[in-house]
Every structure is written in C-alpha cells, then in structure tokens.
Design a protein around this motif. Structure first.
Motif, PDB file in Angstrom:
ATOM      1  N   GLY A   1     -10.111  51.259  56.416  1.00 43.51           N
ATOM      2  CA  GLY A   1     -11.035  50.831  57.054  1.00 43.51           C
ATOM      3  C   GLY A   1     -12.606  50.156  56.378  1.00 43.51           C
ATOM      4  N   ILE A   2     -12.260  48.839  57.578  1.00 39.64           N
ATOM      5  CA  ILE A   2     -13.900  48.099  57.218  1.00 39.64           C
ATOM      6  C   ILE A   2     -14.992  48.491  58.163  1.00 39.64           C
ATOM      7  CG2 ILE A   2     -14.215  46.311  56.317  1.00 39.64           C
ATOM      8  CD1 ILE A   2     -11.135  45.493  56.026  1.00 39.64           C
ATOM      9  N   LEU A   3     -16.146  48.108  57.446  1.00 43.58           N
ATOM     10  CA  LEU A   3     -17.205  47.470  58.765  1.00 43.58           C
ATOM     11  C   LEU A   3     -17.709  46.745  58.132  1.00 43.58           C
ATOM     12  CD1 LEU A   3     -18.895  49.131  60.407  1.00 43.58           C
ATOM     13  CD2 LEU A   3     -20.545  49.727  58.479  1.00 43.58           C
ATOM     14  N   LEU A   4     -17.410  44.848  59.030  1.00 38.92           N
ATOM     15  CA  LEU A   4     -18.239  44.359  59.175  1.00 38.92           C
ATOM     16  C   LEU A   4     -19.497  44.346  59.765  1.00 38.92           C
ATOM     17  CD1 LEU A   4     -17.198  40.886  58.059  1.00 38.92           C
ATOM     18  CD2 LEU A   4     -17.395  40.708  60.800  1.00 38.92           C
ATOM     19  N   VAL A   5     -20.831  43.812  58.513  1.00 39.38           N
ATOM     20  CA  VAL A   5     -22.003  43.863  59.530  1.00 39.38           C
ATOM     21  C   VAL A   5     -22.740  42.829  58.761  1.00 39.38           C
ATOM     22  CG1 VAL A   5     -24.282  45.076  59.376  1.00 39.38           C
ATOM     23  CG2 VAL A   5     -21.868  46.018  58.181  1.00 39.38           C
ATOM     24  N   SER A   6     -22.900  42.139  60.333  1.00 41.95           N
ATOM     25  CA  SER A   6     -23.542  40.316  61.043  1.00 41.95           C
ATOM     26  C   SER A   6     -25.266  40.936  60.876  1.00 41.95           C
ATOM     27  CB  SER A   6     -22.631  39.855  61.503  1.00 41.95           C
ATOM     28  OG  SER A   6     -22.700  40.068  62.462  1.00 41.95           O
ATOM     29  N   TYR A   7     -25.963  40.167  60.341  1.00 42.37           N
ATOM     30  CA  TYR A   7     -27.274  39.184  60.432  1.00 42.37           C
ATOM     31  C   TYR A   7     -27.054  38.154  61.334  1.00 42.37           C
ATOM     32  CZ  TYR A   7     -27.494  43.889  57.278  1.00 42.37           C
ATOM     33  OH  TYR A   7     -27.339  45.031  57.124  1.00 42.37           O
ATOM     34  N   PRO A   8     -27.597  38.457  62.563  1.00 39.51           N
ATOM     35  CA  PRO A   8     -27.358  37.170  63.531  1.00 39.51           C
ATOM     36  C   PRO A   8     -28.177  36.415  63.601  1.00 39.51           C
ATOM     37  CG  PRO A   8     -26.686  38.635  64.983  1.00 39.51           C
ATOM     38  CD  PRO A   8     -27.014  38.962  63.964  1.00 39.51           C
TER      39      PRO A   8
ATOM     40  N   THR B   1     -35.417  42.919  56.965  1.00 38.09           N
ATOM     41  CA  THR B   1     -34.875  42.394  57.960  1.00 38.09           C
ATOM     42  C   THR B   1     -35.501  42.396  59.129  1.00 38.09           C
ATOM     43  OG1 THR B   1     -33.541  40.493  59.036  1.00 38.09           O
ATOM     44  CG2 THR B   1     -33.213  43.113  58.531  1.00 38.09           C
ATOM     45  N   THR B   2     -36.419  41.691  59.876  1.00 40.66           N
ATOM     46  CA  THR B   2     -36.266  41.753  61.131  1.00 40.66           C
ATOM     47  C   THR B   2     -35.824  42.021  62.220  1.00 40.66           C
ATOM     48  OG1 THR B   2     -37.238  39.950  61.518  1.00 40.66           O
ATOM     49  CG2 THR B   2     -38.706  40.993  61.005  1.00 40.66           C
ATOM     50  N   ILE B   3     -33.680  41.466  62.305  1.00 41.70           N
ATOM     51  CA  ILE B   3     -32.774  40.891  62.496  1.00 41.70           C
ATOM     52  C   ILE B   3     -32.117  42.950  62.814  1.00 41.70           C
ATOM     53  CG2 ILE B   3     -30.642  39.812  62.875  1.00 41.70           C
ATOM     54  CD1 ILE B   3     -32.372  37.831  60.431  1.00 41.70           C
ATOM     55  N   SER B   4     -31.439  42.165  64.215  1.00 38.92           N
ATOM     56  CA  SER B   4     -31.266  43.941  64.363  1.00 38.92           C
ATOM     57  C   SER B   4     -29.363  43.247  63.478  1.00 38.92           C
ATOM     58  CB  SER B   4     -31.111  43.940  66.304  1.00 38.92           C
ATOM     59  OG  SER B   4     -32.008  44.876  65.977  1.00 38.92           O
ATOM     60  N   PRO B   5     -28.197  43.794  63.012  1.00 35.41           N
ATOM     61  CA  PRO B   5     -27.477  43.711  62.379  1.00 35.41           C
ATOM     62  C   PRO B   5     -25.909  43.844  63.373  1.00 35.41           C
ATOM     63  CG  PRO B   5     -28.363  45.767  61.506  1.00 35.41           C
ATOM     64  CD  PRO B   5     -29.412  45.052  62.282  1.00 35.41           C
ATOM     65  N   ALA B   6     -24.960  43.794  63.473  1.00 31.91           N
ATOM     66  CA  ALA B   6     -24.211  43.730  64.581  1.00 31.91           C
ATOM     67  C   ALA B   6     -23.048  44.143  63.683  1.00 31.91           C
ATOM     68  CB  ALA B   6     -23.571  42.569  65.635  1.00 31.91           C
ATOM     69  N   ALA B   7     -22.401  45.079  64.246  1.00 29.02           N
ATOM     70  CA  ALA B   7     -21.577  46.014  63.178  1.00 29.02           C
ATOM     71  C   ALA B   7     -20.375  45.829  64.096  1.00 29.02           C
ATOM     72  CB  ALA B   7     -22.225  47.457  62.580  1.00 29.02           C
TER      73      ALA B   7
END
Length: 99
Positions: A3-10, A88-94
């Motif tokens: 199971g993978i969780l990919l978390v990006s910070y746009p 960070t002030t970025i809302s991450p996308a998971a």
C-alpha cells in the motif's frame, strides 16, 4: 501487495517550504510514528526541473493497503499531519496507490 501513499506539495506562488525541516525532522517523524504500523519505506523526492508542478513528493510504502489506511486514520495521524505546518504553508495532496 504494498500500500503506497503518495504525498505531493504543489508548487504554489508565495508559499514556503523548509526542505531541511522536511528531510531532517518530518520524514524521521513519519518513520517513527508509522514504522510500527507497517511503513516499510519513506522517500522524499525533490524536482530538479525549472518549472516544477510540486516542490516535494513523498512516497510512503506500507506492507499493504490496510496498514496504510490504518496509519492515516489512526491515533498517530494527528501528530504526523499536524507537523506539516512546521515546514510549509502548502496544503499537501495525498493519493493512495497499490503497488
């Protein structure tokens, strides 16, 4: 199957992101809190192109999807997610993936 969780910070104009805190404090916190729950690998990646769509991406690999889902909804999730504001002030996308 893992199971993978990919978390990006746009990449967001005017946003801040502390790379040193992310790699030196946040990622070790993720490993500490979620390792006992089935996290087997945690990798922080940073784009090296001139116009990135994200300032950072984390690939978190768990033994299976159930372990991943238990980690992100369990009692340690608040600690991990609460730490985001420290770097960070970025809302991450998971995104949850299977691999």
């Amino acid at each position: 199957m893992a199971g993978i969780l990919l978390v990006s910070y746009p990449a967001t104009e005017g946003a801040s992101f502390d790379h040193d805190y992310y790699t030196g404090t946040h990622m070790p916190l993720v490993k500490e809190k979620w390792g006992p729950l089935g996290l087997t690998d945690a990798v922080a990646l940073f784009p090296d192109d001139d116009a990135p769509t994200a300032v950072a991406v984390a690939v978190l690999t768990f033994t299976d999807g159930a372990a991943r889902d238990a980690a992100i909804s369990g009692s340690t999730a608040a600690t991990v997610f609460g730490d985001v504001a420290n770097f960070t002030t970025i809302s991450p996308a998971a995104q949850r993936l299977t691999g």
